[in-house]
Design a protein around this motif. Structure first.
Motif, PDB file in Angstrom:
ATOM      1  N   LEU A 265       0.815  -1.204   0.000  1.00 34.33           N
ATOM      2  CA  LEU A 265       0.000   0.000   0.000  1.00 34.33           C
ATOM      3  C   LEU A 265       0.857   1.265   0.000  1.00 34.33           C
ATOM      4  CD1 LEU A 265      -2.810  -1.075   2.476  1.00 34.33           C
ATOM      5  CD2 LEU A 265      -3.022  -0.699   0.026  1.00 34.33           C
ATOM      6  N   MET A 266       1.937   1.248   0.750  1.00 33.61           N
ATOM      7  CA  MET A 266       2.824   2.407   0.789  1.00 33.61           C
ATOM      8  C   MET A 266       3.307   2.778  -0.607  1.00 33.61           C
ATOM      9  SD  MET A 266       5.188   1.502   4.109  1.00 33.61           S
ATOM     10  CE  MET A 266       6.416   2.720   3.625  1.00 33.61           C
ATOM     11  N   PHE A 267       3.792   1.793  -1.333  1.00 36.07           N
ATOM     12  CA  PHE A 267       4.382   2.088  -2.635  1.00 36.07           C
ATOM     13  C   PHE A 267       3.324   2.247  -3.732  1.00 36.07           C
ATOM     14  CE2 PHE A 267       8.016   0.593  -0.274  1.00 36.07           C
ATOM     15  CZ  PHE A 267       8.998   1.485  -0.679  1.00 36.07           C
ATOM     16  N   ALA A 268       2.145   1.674  -3.558  1.00 39.96           N
ATOM     17  CA  ALA A 268       1.055   1.912  -4.509  1.00 39.96           C
ATOM     18  C   ALA A 268       0.601   3.366  -4.433  1.00 39.96           C
ATOM     19  CB  ALA A 268      -0.114   0.974  -4.220  1.00 39.96           C
ATOM     20  N   ILE A 269       0.469   3.882  -3.224  1.00 43.21           N
ATOM     21  CA  ILE A 269       0.077   5.284  -3.041  1.00 43.21           C
ATOM     22  C   ILE A 269       1.128   6.209  -3.629  1.00 43.21           C
ATOM     23  CG2 ILE A 269      -0.328   7.093  -1.319  1.00 43.21           C
ATOM     24  CD1 ILE A 269      -1.525   4.897   0.473  1.00 43.21           C
ATOM     25  N   LEU A 270       2.395   5.901  -3.381  1.00 48.20           N
ATOM     26  CA  LEU A 270       3.468   6.733  -3.925  1.00 48.20           C
ATOM     27  C   LEU A 270       3.487   6.679  -5.454  1.00 48.20           C
ATOM     28  CD1 LEU A 270       6.368   5.908  -1.430  1.00 48.20           C
ATOM     29  CD2 LEU A 270       5.216   8.112  -1.712  1.00 48.20           C
ATOM     30  N   TYR A 271       3.265   5.494  -6.012  1.00 48.07           N
ATOM     31  CA  TYR A 271       3.287   5.367  -7.474  1.00 48.07           C
ATOM     32  C   TYR A 271       2.201   6.224  -8.128  1.00 48.07           C
ATOM     33  CZ  TYR A 271       2.990   3.486 -12.164  1.00 48.07           C
ATOM     34  OH  TYR A 271       2.961   3.387 -13.528  1.00 48.07           O
ATOM     35  N   PHE A 272       0.964   6.059  -7.662  1.00 51.37           N
ATOM     36  CA  PHE A 272      -0.123   6.810  -8.284  1.00 51.37           C
ATOM     37  C   PHE A 272      -0.035   8.297  -7.953  1.00 51.37           C
ATOM     38  CE2 PHE A 272      -2.042   2.579  -8.691  1.00 51.37           C
ATOM     39  CZ  PHE A 272      -2.434   2.643 -10.014  1.00 51.37           C
ATOM     40  N   GLY A 273       0.535   8.618  -6.813  1.00 53.63           N
ATOM     41  CA  GLY A 273       0.770  10.028  -6.508  1.00 53.63           C
ATOM     42  C   GLY A 273       1.707  10.662  -7.525  1.00 53.63           C
ATOM     43  N   ILE A 274       2.768   9.950  -7.882  1.00 53.18           N
ATOM     44  CA  ILE A 274       3.707  10.450  -8.893  1.00 53.18           C
ATOM     45  C   ILE A 274       3.023  10.576 -10.249  1.00 53.18           C
ATOM     46  CG2 ILE A 274       5.814   9.898 -10.175  1.00 53.18           C
ATOM     47  CD1 ILE A 274       6.272  10.933  -7.326  1.00 53.18           C
ATOM     48  N   MET A 275       2.180   9.610 -10.587  1.00 53.13           N
ATOM     49  CA  MET A 275       1.484   9.653 -11.875  1.00 53.13           C
ATOM     50  C   MET A 275       0.546  10.876 -11.961  1.00 53.13           C
ATOM     51  SD  MET A 275       2.443   7.200 -13.908  1.00 53.13           S
ATOM     52  CE  MET A 275       4.108   7.479 -13.278  1.00 53.13           C
ATOM     53  N   ILE A 276      -0.118  11.175 -10.872  1.00 54.51           N
ATOM     54  CA  ILE A 276      -0.999  12.349 -10.853  1.00 54.51           C
ATOM     55  C   ILE A 276      -0.174  13.627 -10.938  1.00 54.51           C
ATOM     56  CG2 ILE A 276      -2.606  13.684  -9.430  1.00 54.51           C
ATOM     57  CD1 ILE A 276      -3.726  11.049  -8.396  1.00 54.51           C
ATOM     58  N   ASP A 277       0.916  13.682 -10.178  1.00 45.32           N
ATOM     59  CA  ASP A 277       1.785  14.853 -10.219  1.00 45.32           C
ATOM     60  C   ASP A 277       2.310  15.097 -11.629  1.00 45.32           C
ATOM     61  OD1 ASP A 277       1.446  15.161  -7.525  1.00 45.32           O
ATOM     62  OD2 ASP A 277       3.373  14.280  -6.964  1.00 45.32           O
ATOM     63  N   ALA A 278       2.703  14.023 -12.313  1.00 45.25           N
ATOM     64  CA  ALA A 278       3.295  14.140 -13.637  1.00 45.25           C
ATOM     65  C   ALA A 278       2.262  14.463 -14.707  1.00 45.25           C
ATOM     66  CB  ALA A 278       4.029  12.849 -13.993  1.00 45.25           C
ATOM     67  N   GLY A 279       0.971  14.354 -14.369  1.00 45.20           N
ATOM     68  CA  GLY A 279      -0.078  14.740 -15.312  1.00 45.20           C
ATOM     69  C   GLY A 279      -0.568  13.617 -16.197  1.00 45.20           C
ATOM     70  N   LEU A 280      -0.458  12.356 -15.744  1.00 47.45           N
ATOM     71  CA  LEU A 280      -0.910  11.236 -16.559  1.00 47.45           C
ATOM     72  C   LEU A 280      -2.381  11.357 -16.925  1.00 47.45           C
ATOM     73  CD1 LEU A 280      -0.507   8.434 -17.838  1.00 47.45           C
ATOM     74  CD2 LEU A 280      -0.956   7.431 -15.587  1.00 47.45           C
ATOM     75  N   PHE A 281      -3.197  11.867 -15.997  1.00 51.83           N
ATOM     76  CA  PHE A 281      -4.644  11.906 -16.221  1.00 51.83           C
ATOM     77  C   PHE A 281      -5.125  13.228 -16.832  1.00 51.83           C
ATOM     78  CE2 PHE A 281      -3.951   9.208 -12.418  1.00 51.83           C
ATOM     79  CZ  PHE A 281      -4.298   8.000 -12.996  1.00 51.83           C
ATOM     80  N   ASP A 282      -4.270  14.222 -16.940  1.00 53.49           N
ATOM     81  CA  ASP A 282      -4.700  15.536 -17.424  1.00 53.49           C
ATOM     82  C   ASP A 282      -5.274  15.526 -18.843  1.00 53.49           C
ATOM     83  OD1 ASP A 282      -3.806  16.314 -15.010  1.00 53.49           O
ATOM     84  OD2 ASP A 282      -2.124  17.525 -15.714  1.00 53.49           O
ATOM     85  N   PRO A 283      -4.649  14.819 -19.799  1.00 51.95           N
ATOM     86  CA  PRO A 283      -5.227  14.810 -21.154  1.00 51.95           C
ATOM     87  C   PRO A 283      -6.623  14.215 -21.199  1.00 51.95           C
ATOM     88  CG  PRO A 283      -2.955  14.044 -21.180  1.00 51.95           C
ATOM     89  CD  PRO A 283      -3.365  14.104 -19.741  1.00 51.95           C
ATOM     90  N   VAL A 284      -6.880  13.246 -20.327  1.00 51.38           N
ATOM     91  CA  VAL A 284      -8.215  12.639 -20.288  1.00 51.38           C
ATOM     92  C   VAL A 284      -9.249  13.687 -19.912  1.00 51.38           C
ATOM     93  CG1 VAL A 284      -9.645  10.871 -19.214  1.00 51.38           C
ATOM     94  CG2 VAL A 284      -7.238  10.408 -19.679  1.00 51.38           C
ATOM     95  N   VAL A 285      -8.918  14.486 -18.892  1.00 53.88           N
ATOM     96  CA  VAL A 285      -9.829  15.549 -18.460  1.00 53.88           C
ATOM     97  C   VAL A 285     -10.087  16.523 -19.601  1.00 53.88           C
ATOM     98  CG1 VAL A 285     -10.126  17.496 -16.889  1.00 53.88           C
ATOM     99  CG2 VAL A 285      -9.121  15.368 -16.053  1.00 53.88           C
ATOM    100  N   GLY A 286      -9.006  17.000 -20.230  1.00 54.52           N
ATOM    101  CA  GLY A 286      -9.168  17.970 -21.310  1.00 54.52           C
ATOM    102  C   GLY A 286      -9.953  17.416 -22.476  1.00 54.52           C
ATOM    103  N   LYS A 287      -9.673  16.155 -22.856  1.00 54.38           N
ATOM    104  CA  LYS A 287     -10.357  15.553 -23.995  1.00 54.38           C
ATOM    105  C   LYS A 287     -11.844  15.382 -23.730  1.00 54.38           C
ATOM    106  CE  LYS A 287     -10.346  13.725 -28.093  1.00 54.38           C
ATOM    107  NZ  LYS A 287     -10.032  14.548 -29.279  1.00 54.38           N
ATOM    108  N   ILE A 288     -12.180  14.948 -22.531  1.00 56.94           N
ATOM    109  CA  ILE A 288     -13.591  14.765 -22.186  1.00 56.94           C
ATOM    110  C   ILE A 288     -14.337  16.086 -22.267  1.00 56.94           C
ATOM    111  CG2 ILE A 288     -15.158  14.248 -20.260  1.00 56.94           C
ATOM    112  CD1 ILE A 288     -13.257  12.002 -19.469  1.00 56.94           C
ATOM    113  N   LEU A 289     -13.731  17.139 -21.767  1.00 57.87           N
ATOM    114  CA  LEU A 289     -14.370  18.455 -21.807  1.00 57.87           C
ATOM    115  C   LEU A 289     -14.583  18.927 -23.247  1.00 57.87           C
ATOM    116  CD1 LEU A 289     -12.470  20.218 -18.885  1.00 57.87           C
ATOM    117  CD2 LEU A 289     -14.884  19.597 -18.923  1.00 57.87           C
ATOM    118  N   GLN A 290     -13.659  18.597 -24.134  1.00 59.87           N
ATOM    119  CA  GLN A 290     -13.794  18.998 -25.528  1.00 59.87           C
ATOM    120  C   GLN A 290     -14.873  18.203 -26.252  1.00 59.87           C
ATOM    121  OE1 GLN A 290      -9.929  18.626 -27.337  1.00 59.87           O
ATOM    122  NE2 GLN A 290      -8.962  20.053 -25.895  1.00 59.87           N
ATOM    123  N   VAL A 291     -14.984  16.921 -25.910  1.00 57.39           N
ATOM    124  CA  VAL A 291     -15.906  16.042 -26.629  1.00 57.39           C
ATOM    125  C   VAL A 291     -17.352  16.236 -26.209  1.00 57.39           C
ATOM    126  CG1 VAL A 291     -16.570  13.618 -26.959  1.00 57.39           C
ATOM    127  CG2 VAL A 291     -14.162  14.291 -27.109  1.00 57.39           C
TER     128      VAL A 291
END
Length: 435
Positions: free
Chosen positions: A63-89
């Motif tokens: 759990l410690m390293f799963a939280i750290l992994y996904f925290g890094i992914m969010i920080d790096a912006g992995l999910f940002d394009p999904v948000v932008g694309k959904i808003l455009q569509v």
């Protein structure tokens, strides 16, 4: 006598954390220790507690390293394009907006944290809902249902508690439940579709050709971390590929989950933040979440270690079995799945998974029912649980959506029941829950 002592311990534990007289972390450590002393197990207390902690150590590491992994992914912006694309569509079509909301929630919920999911989803979509005139209860309901389905991922709170309480392998519980999760995902999208049809009929398709670009920009910005300097858009596909590989390895069981997430986190932070000082800063930023979850797991080791070591759980299970008709014994997994709905609504996750679930599992074992069946069955109630007034993140959701808590419960409750029913039926159909 042990059964009475065990029931009393569970009642006291539940009462103290549900009335907020003690935090779950403190109660998990102090209450079992106190009752072990009262029961005359003072000399064995330390050994029983340490045994429980050792058994849960691998779960805590994962759990410690799963939280750290996904925290890094969010920080790096992995999910940002999904948000932008959904808003455009989605533009001004209520049907596209609700389905887009469901897709966004399901993706963001991969990190297993309801608070993060709600913050990103509501911040991104609420301005659009307001502009179109859609009911914000729909937004809140889709958010809670989507998050509930993804709440059975290996790194989410409910799964962590189940594995901790019953001392079973994470992959043995999770992998058979993937079809049920898929069924739940389809149900959430179907629910969003129904909501969208209703709103389209009520509002029509709104012409948003002249929609201020500032609205989209605001929603996109609100859905991401404020420190844009941490974004790594050039590494988007690298991060996506790494996450896909990690999920594939998890499902295939190529190595223990703990090792997978440790290696995944190490690779992710080196790729995105090669500077050592920046690595330290990002780790510190997520340290609070890590500490909260890991400390809870290790504290649960004391609770379950004492409950098992004193034989209280066996005595409680025997007393429970004595009042259940023999004819219903083989159906214990289904019974557990059904009762998980009201149990997880009226009590916290900690109270149910650490206090009640071990008793159900021990009782089921007398009928030859495997604890893995009970573990999976107990995970069928998150959708109902998240509507409970005992869930802190739900208050965040309601507050950000600007809806009344009672109205939200009434609006979402039938759909939450539907989510659980679908997941139970799929689990039975694929054999994840034996019938």
């Amino acid at each position: 006598m042990l059964a009475i002592l065990g029931y009393l311990m569970v009642v006291v534990f539940m009462f103290l954390i549900m009335t907020k007289r003690l935090t779950a972390l403190i109660a998990l450590m102090l209450i079992p220790a106190l009752f072990a002393i009262v029961g005359g197990f003072t000399n064995e207390l330390g050994e029983m507690a340490l045994t429980g902690i050792k058994e849960l150590a691998p779960t805590g590491v994962m759990l410690m390293f799963a939280i750290l992994y996904f925290g890094i992914m969010i920080d790096a912006g992995l999910f940002d394009p999904v948000v932008g694309k959904i808003l455009q569509v989605v533009k001004g079509d209520p049907l596209k907006i609700t389905v887009g909301t469901a897709v966004l929630v399901l993706i963001i919920s991969l990190d297993g944290d309801g608070t993060t999911t709600y913050m990103i989803t509501i911040s991104a979509m609420l301005p659009l809902y307001k502009r179109v005139g859609m009911n914000p209860l729909i937004l809140a309901s889709i958010a809670v249902l989507g998050n509930a389905v993804m709440n059975i991922t290996p790194w989410a709170g409910a799964m962590a508690r189940v594995v901790s309480a019953l001392h079973v392998e994470m992959s043995d519980v999770f992998v058979p439940l993937i079809p049920a999760m898929a069924g739940g995902i389809l149900w959430v999208i179907f629910t969003a579709y129904v909501f969208g049809l209703r709103e389209r009929k009520r509002l029509g398709v709104i012409d948003l050709e002249n929609l201020d670009s500032e609205l989209i920009a605001y929603a996109e910005q609100a859905a991401t971390v404020e420190q844009t300097g941490y974004k790594r858009p050039k590494l988007l596909w690298v991060n996506f590929g790494l996450t896909v590989l990690l999920m594939t390895g998890l499902i295939m069981g190529i190595m223990p989950l703990q090792v997978l997430f440790m290696l995944g986190f190490a690779i992710a932070i080196m790729i995105n933040y090669p500077n050592i000082d920046l690595q330290k800063e990002r780790i510190s930023a997520h340290a609070g979440n890590v500490l909260a979850v890991a400390s809870l797991v290790f504290a649960a080791g004391i609770f379950t270690g004492i409950l098992s070591g004193t034989k209280m759980v066996a005595a409680m299970a025997n007393s429970l079995v004595s009042i259940i008709p023999d004819a219903l014994g083989p159906y214990f997994p289904v019974i557990t799945a059904i009762v998980s709905l009201p149990f997880t609504f009226f009590m916290s996750n900690d109270a149910y998974y650490f206090g009640i679930l071990p008793i159900l599992a021990e009782a089921a074992s007398t009928y030859g029912v495997d604890s893995l069946d009970i573990a999976r069955a107990s995970l069928m109630g998150p959708a109902v649980h998240l509507l409970s007034p005992l869930v802190a993140s739900t208050y965040l959701l309601v507050g950000m959506s600007k809806v009344d808590f009672g109205e939200f419960q009434r609006f979402a409750f039938p759909w939450a029941i539907g989510t659980s029913v679908i997941m139970i039926l799929v689990s039975i159909a694929v054999g994840a829950i034996s019938l």
